[in-house]
Design a protein around this motif. Structure first.
Motif, PDB file in Angstrom:
ATOM      1  N   ASP A  47      50.400  46.266  39.481  1.00 32.99           N
ATOM      2  CA  ASP A  47      50.015  44.999  39.126  1.00 32.99           C
ATOM      3  C   ASP A  47      49.611  44.404  40.332  1.00 32.99           C
ATOM      4  O   ASP A  47      48.654  43.366  40.149  1.00 32.99           O
ATOM      5  CB  ASP A  47      51.304  44.235  38.433  1.00 32.99           C
ATOM      6  N   ALA A  48      49.904  44.599  41.489  1.00 35.74           N
ATOM      7  CA  ALA A  48      49.429  44.052  42.874  1.00 35.74           C
ATOM      8  C   ALA A  48      48.270  44.843  43.082  1.00 35.74           C
ATOM      9  O   ALA A  48      47.210  44.224  43.854  1.00 35.74           O
ATOM     10  CB  ALA A  48      50.417  44.237  44.015  1.00 35.74           C
ATOM     11  N   VAL A  49      48.048  45.952  42.835  1.00 33.55           N
ATOM     12  CA  VAL A  49      46.867  46.881  43.372  1.00 33.55           C
ATOM     13  C   VAL A  49      45.472  46.440  42.374  1.00 33.55           C
ATOM     14  O   VAL A  49      44.566  46.297  42.692  1.00 33.55           O
ATOM     15  CB  VAL A  49      47.273  48.115  43.447  1.00 33.55           C
ATOM     16  N   ALA A  50      45.941  46.637  40.967  1.00 31.41           N
ATOM     17  CA  ALA A  50      45.085  46.534  39.919  1.00 31.41           C
ATOM     18  C   ALA A  50      43.766  45.526  40.084  1.00 31.41           C
ATOM     19  O   ALA A  50      42.641  45.579  40.179  1.00 31.41           O
ATOM     20  CB  ALA A  50      45.446  46.661  38.851  1.00 31.41           C
ATOM     21  N   PRO A  51      44.517  44.296  40.453  1.00 26.37           N
ATOM     22  CA  PRO A  51      43.512  42.969  40.468  1.00 26.37           C
ATOM     23  C   PRO A  51      42.504  43.188  41.864  1.00 26.37           C
ATOM     24  O   PRO A  51      41.600  42.685  41.668  1.00 26.37           O
ATOM     25  CB  PRO A  51      44.344  41.775  40.715  1.00 26.37           C
ATOM     26  N   ARG A  52      43.123  43.749  42.724  1.00 29.80           N
ATOM     27  CA  ARG A  52      42.339  44.107  44.043  1.00 29.80           C
ATOM     28  C   ARG A  52      41.108  45.052  43.951  1.00 29.80           C
ATOM     29  O   ARG A  52      40.512  44.955  44.968  1.00 29.80           O
ATOM     30  CB  ARG A  52      43.239  44.527  45.306  1.00 29.80           C
ATOM     31  N   LEU A  53      41.302  45.701  43.127  1.00 24.90           N
ATOM     32  CA  LEU A  53      40.368  46.774  42.723  1.00 24.90           C
ATOM     33  C   LEU A  53      39.074  46.175  41.985  1.00 24.90           C
ATOM     34  O   LEU A  53      37.960  46.751  41.956  1.00 24.90           O
ATOM     35  CB  LEU A  53      40.697  48.046  42.212  1.00 24.90           C
ATOM     36  N   ALA A  54      39.383  45.270  41.283  1.00 28.10           N
ATOM     37  CA  ALA A  54      38.079  44.781  40.520  1.00 28.10           C
ATOM     38  C   ALA A  54      36.993  44.306  41.370  1.00 28.10           C
ATOM     39  O   ALA A  54      36.991  43.306  42.180  1.00 28.10           O
ATOM     40  CB  ALA A  54      38.855  43.490  39.578  1.00 28.10           C
ATOM     41  N   GLY A  55      36.050  44.741  40.894  1.00 28.55           N
ATOM     42  CA  GLY A  55      34.541  44.286  41.340  1.00 28.55           C
ATOM     43  C   GLY A  55      34.332  45.053  42.594  1.00 28.55           C
ATOM     44  O   GLY A  55      33.259  44.681  43.459  1.00 28.55           O
ATOM     45  N   VAL A  56      35.279  45.979  43.321  1.00 29.02           N
ATOM     46  CA  VAL A  56      35.064  46.847  44.692  1.00 29.02           C
ATOM     47  C   VAL A  56      34.326  48.009  44.099  1.00 29.02           C
ATOM     48  O   VAL A  56      34.531  48.783  43.366  1.00 29.02           O
ATOM     49  CB  VAL A  56      36.569  47.240  44.918  1.00 29.02           C
ATOM     50  N   ALA A  96      43.053  49.433  47.695  1.00 24.86           N
ATOM     51  CA  ALA A  96      44.457  49.888  47.096  1.00 24.86           C
ATOM     52  C   ALA A  96      45.434  49.804  48.372  1.00 24.86           C
ATOM     53  O   ALA A  96      46.755  49.504  48.018  1.00 24.86           O
ATOM     54  CB  ALA A  96      44.536  51.297  46.442  1.00 24.86           C
ATOM     55  N   LEU A  97      45.253  50.525  49.333  1.00 31.29           N
ATOM     56  CA  LEU A  97      46.161  50.543  50.487  1.00 31.29           C
ATOM     57  C   LEU A  97      46.641  49.279  50.979  1.00 31.29           C
ATOM     58  O   LEU A  97      47.583  48.707  51.366  1.00 31.29           O
ATOM     59  CB  LEU A  97      45.691  51.454  51.533  1.00 31.29           C
ATOM     60  N   ALA A  98      45.453  48.448  51.213  1.00 32.10           N
ATOM     61  CA  ALA A  98      46.028  46.979  51.848  1.00 32.10           C
ATOM     62  C   ALA A  98      46.775  46.319  50.857  1.00 32.10           C
ATOM     63  O   ALA A  98      47.735  45.564  51.132  1.00 32.10           O
ATOM     64  CB  ALA A  98      44.548  46.387  51.921  1.00 32.10           C
ATOM     65  N   ALA A  99      46.443  46.354  49.618  1.00 31.15           N
ATOM     66  CA  ALA A  99      47.414  45.871  48.534  1.00 31.15           C
ATOM     67  C   ALA A  99      48.840  46.425  48.643  1.00 31.15           C
ATOM     68  O   ALA A  99      49.841  45.525  48.331  1.00 31.15           O
ATOM     69  CB  ALA A  99      46.837  45.724  46.751  1.00 31.15           C
TER      70      ALA A  99
END
Length: 211
Positions: free
Chosen positions: A88-97, A107-110
């Motif tokens: 759940d922390a990774v998925a939102p960070r990938l949106a729009g990337v 993904a790694l940063a998250a």
């Protein structure tokens, strides 16, 4: 490390976790899982008692058995919850990337942020190998499955070399796990910061997976 929500999956006989049907039940169950994570993370599975968990959660002992049949059942729920927190922390960070390599960097940063926030994650997941081997394996397989899906999409888009898939996904997952261990949990003075770690890991991917 890294999963699938609470899952509510049944373990072996007598290790059953139940899904709540009310908001109050959700809060009680969540409090028990949070308390169990803290107890297991600090003391380990075998040194933790159910009364330690209920005391920490501020919940009556009888309420524990409303949701879990055993200590094994709540341990499995904790593993699934930890795995879900990573997802759940990774998925939102990938949106729009845009771009396969940029998505892996995000993904790694998250993930590194999750490790910094959930510092008991490694101990719990590692202990799961012995307490609940199927939950331990499921945690990694679902994590790697998501990475493999991203890598295959990158290959299909012509951004990564042909044939990239599961083997490379396991390699990426292993890299991420050990970077979190070394540069978050074992971080020391003079170590590179998270941004540099992510950039250097991503360069490795670019040169190893890129066209």
């Amino acid at each position: 490390m890294g999963g699938a929500g609470d899952g509510g999956a049944d373990g072996p006989a007598g290790a059953v976790a139940r899904a709540p049907r009310t908001k109050r039940g959700e809060r009680t169950r969540a409090a028990l899982i949070d308390a169990a994570a803290a107890e297991f993370g600090e003391k380990g599975f075998h040194a933790t008692g159910i009364t330690d968990i209920t005391r920490r959660a501020g919940v009556a002992l009888g309420s524990f058995y409303t949701w879990f049949d055993s200590k094994e059942a709540i341990f499995r729920a904790v593993v699934a919850d930890m795995s879900g927190r990573v997802r759940d922390a990774v998925a939102p960070r990938l949106a729009g990337v845009e771009g396969a390599l940029a998505r892996e960097a995000a993904a790694l940063a998250a993930f590194l942020e999750v490790v910094a926030r959930e510092r008991l994650l490694y101990r719990i997941i590692d202990e799961a190998e012995f307490v609940a081997p199927d939950a331990h394996r499921a945690h990694y397989e679902t994590t790697v499955g998501r990475i493999a899906e991203r890598l295959r999409a990158g290959a299909a888009a012509g951004e990564l070399r042909d044939g990239v898939g599961e083997v490379e996904a396991w390699a990426v997952a292993g890299m991420n796990v050990f970077l979190g261990l070394r540069y978050v949990l074992w971080a020391g003075d003079g170590d590179p910061g998270a941004d540099e770690v992510v950039a250097r890991a991503n360069l490795l991917l670019a040169e190893g997976l890129g066209r």
